[in-house]
Motif scaffolding. Structure first.
Motif, short mmCIF file in Angstrom:
data_model
loop_
_atom_site.label_atom_id
_atom_site.label_comp_id
_atom_site.label_asym_id
_atom_site.label_seq_id
_atom_site.Cartn_x
_atom_site.Cartn_y
_atom_site.Cartn_z
N PRO A 84 38.93 37.86 33.77
CA PRO A 84 40.08 36.98 34.03
C PRO A 84 40.35 36.72 35.51
CG PRO A 84 40.62 38.54 32.30
CD PRO A 84 39.29 38.97 32.85
N ILE A 85 40.22 37.75 36.35
CA ILE A 85 40.48 37.56 37.79
C ILE A 85 39.42 36.67 38.41
CG2 ILE A 85 40.59 38.72 40.02
CD1 ILE A 85 41.84 41.12 38.60
N ASP A 86 38.13 36.98 38.15
CA ASP A 86 37.05 36.19 38.71
C ASP A 86 37.08 34.76 38.20
OD1 ASP A 86 36.25 38.43 40.05
OD2 ASP A 86 34.64 38.95 38.64
N HIS A 87 37.45 34.60 36.93
CA HIS A 87 37.52 33.26 36.34
C HIS A 87 38.59 32.42 37.02
CE1 HIS A 87 38.62 30.20 33.32
NE2 HIS A 87 37.32 30.22 33.03
N THR A 88 39.72 33.05 37.34
CA THR A 88 40.80 32.33 38.02
C THR A 88 40.38 31.90 39.42
OG1 THR A 88 42.49 33.53 36.77
CG2 THR A 88 43.18 32.48 38.83
N LYS A 89 39.72 32.81 40.13
CA LYS A 89 39.24 32.48 41.48
C LYS A 89 38.27 31.31 41.45
CE LYS A 89 39.73 37.10 43.53
NZ LYS A 89 38.99 38.25 44.10
N LEU A 90 37.35 31.35 40.46
CA LEU A 90 36.37 30.27 40.33
C LEU A 90 37.06 28.95 40.00
CD1 LEU A 90 33.42 29.37 40.22
CD2 LEU A 90 33.38 30.03 37.80
N ARG A 91 38.06 29.01 39.11
CA ARG A 91 38.77 27.78 38.74
C ARG A 91 39.50 27.19 39.94
NH1 ARG A 91 43.83 27.14 37.36
NH2 ARG A 91 44.15 29.38 37.04
#
Length: 413
Positions: free
Chosen positions: A83-90
């Motif tokens: 979830p954290i990495d996904h948010t950063k990527l988004r």
């Protein structure tokens, strides 16, 4: 026993005051700190390590919305995402998309101007920026100057290059390189998200013929050294600044820009040395030029005409004489010869009519010696040896036409 979920209520949350993390269930926690502020986070494990993703402060983010955010985090984990990495990527992707959307109104012409201004500090010649603008204005802008930089594709690039690729190959190659650099600049700023259509390797090399296979080797047209003495004597009879400047260039074998930009604070008449500062030299190194008798004579004639420190002032007096003035003077009698060509004339004379070592002739032209062995042995700038060479060159220029063809091989010493 099933895990308890939805433990918290708005009433419980408002009553909480002790610092700590209070679980709601399924990874959702309310964090309470000493000052009484409260915030949400989702706790999970990945790779054996615990991580916490912030979901916002309470009551800005309500209990209901915090549970929805935690549910989205669980869904992401089920799909294999952190979830954290996904948010950063988004966030990164959204930023890139904003830049691309912004580029929809930023044209290639605007990006080109930005790029030129950003590179100007590292270009040694002030004219370099104008050369970029001129070539792009002539060959690129008419085809896609006002097109959004994100929309420049291989079709547009070829529209600019094909008409000149075989007739003006050297210019076309330079235009291609400049288009490529500007598009790379645009990509670095996220104005583009596609491959560079102006890149040669693995792209245009599959479409256009190699420049080395079609371009003709072009050199600056030079006057034969057997004819230069007659022209020099004719030049000396003219009492114009252009004639004095051209004679100065021929005698010193310097580049036109170096001579036209000469200033009196660079000249030491007592030591007979002209010191050109590094910033005005092609190799970015200070260069000393020995001054022969004829050169000093020209300088003495120019001294009363000094304007704002220029040795050869232009019409306004605010800068040195223009290249056009010298070109017009030369073309009036020798339309096929260039000012720069006199350096080739000097070099040919050195090779065929003297026994001076190659490194002295090359140093006289302010060329950087590429041969490592020669460079290792050369200490200093060979000033006095070059002085003797330039005195011999002056002798050749002053020779009568009958003697010019029969001057014996001149030896050093």
């Amino acid at each position: 026993m099933a895990k308890t979920i939805k433990r918290l209520t708005d009433i419980k949350i408002k009553r909480l005051s002790e610092p700590g993390a209070y679980p709601d269930g399924e990874g959702l926690y309310l964090q309470v700190v000493r000052n009484g502020s409260k915030s949400w986070f989702y706790r999970y494990e990945t790779g054996g390590k615990g991580r916490k993703k912030g979901l916002g402060s309470y009551p800005t983010v309500s209990l209901e919305n915090a549970r929805k955010s935690a549910q989205k985090c669980r869904e992401l984990r089920q799909q294999g995402f952190d979830p954290i990495d996904h948010t950063k990527l988004r966030i990164k992707e959204e930023h890139a998309q904003k830049q691309i959307d912004k580029a929809r109104v930023k044209t290639f012409r605007q990006c080109a101007e930005e790029y030129i201004e950003s590179r100007k500090p590292e270009w040694s010649n002030a004219k370099h920026a104008n050369q970029w603008r001129n070539t792009l204005s002539s060959y690129a802008f008419p085809h896609f100057g006002d097109v959004p930089v994100a929309d420049v594709d291989v079709t547009l690039v070829l529209e600019a290059l094909r008409p000149i690729w075989q007739t003006k190959t050297e210019t076309a190659t330079r235009v291609r390189q400049r288009i490529e650099a500007i598009l790379d600049y645009a990509t670095a700023l996220h104005y583009r998200d596609t491959e560079n259509p102006a890149r040669w390797k693995s792209r245009l090399d599959k479409i256009l013929p190699k420049p080395t296979k079609i371009k003709k080797v072009s050199h600056h047209n030079a006057m034969p050294y057997t004819e230069v003495s007659e022209y020099f004597r004719t030049l000396k009879q003219k009492e114009t600044i252009a004639a004095h400047a051209l004679a100065f260039i021929i005698l010193t074998a310097t580049r036109s820009g170096e001579a036209r930009g000469a200033r009196w604070d660079e000249i030491d008449l007592e030591q007979a040395i002209w010191t050109i500062p590094a910033e005005r030299m092609k190799a970015r190194r200070e260069f000393r030029v020995p001054l022969s008798v004829q050169v000093i004579e020209i300088l003495n004639q120019m001294k009363p005409l000094e304007r704002e420190g220029w040795v050869f002032p232009g019409l306004s007096g605010h800068k040195g004489i223009s290249e056009a003035s010298l070109r017009n003077l030369l073309k009036s009698t020798h339309p096929d010869v260039t000012t720069h060509g006199f350096r080739s004339t000097f070099r040919d004379w050195c090779a065929e009519m003297t026994s001076y070592p190659r490194e002295i002739a090359e140093t006289a032209l302010a060329h950087v010696i590429k041969n490592k062995a020669e460079a290792a042995y050369q200490r200093g700038d060979l000033l006095e040896r070059r002085r003797r060479l330039m005195e011999a060159w002056e002798g050749h220029l002053l020779a009568t036409s009958n003697n010019a063809d029969v001057i014996p091989i001149l030896k050093e010493g």
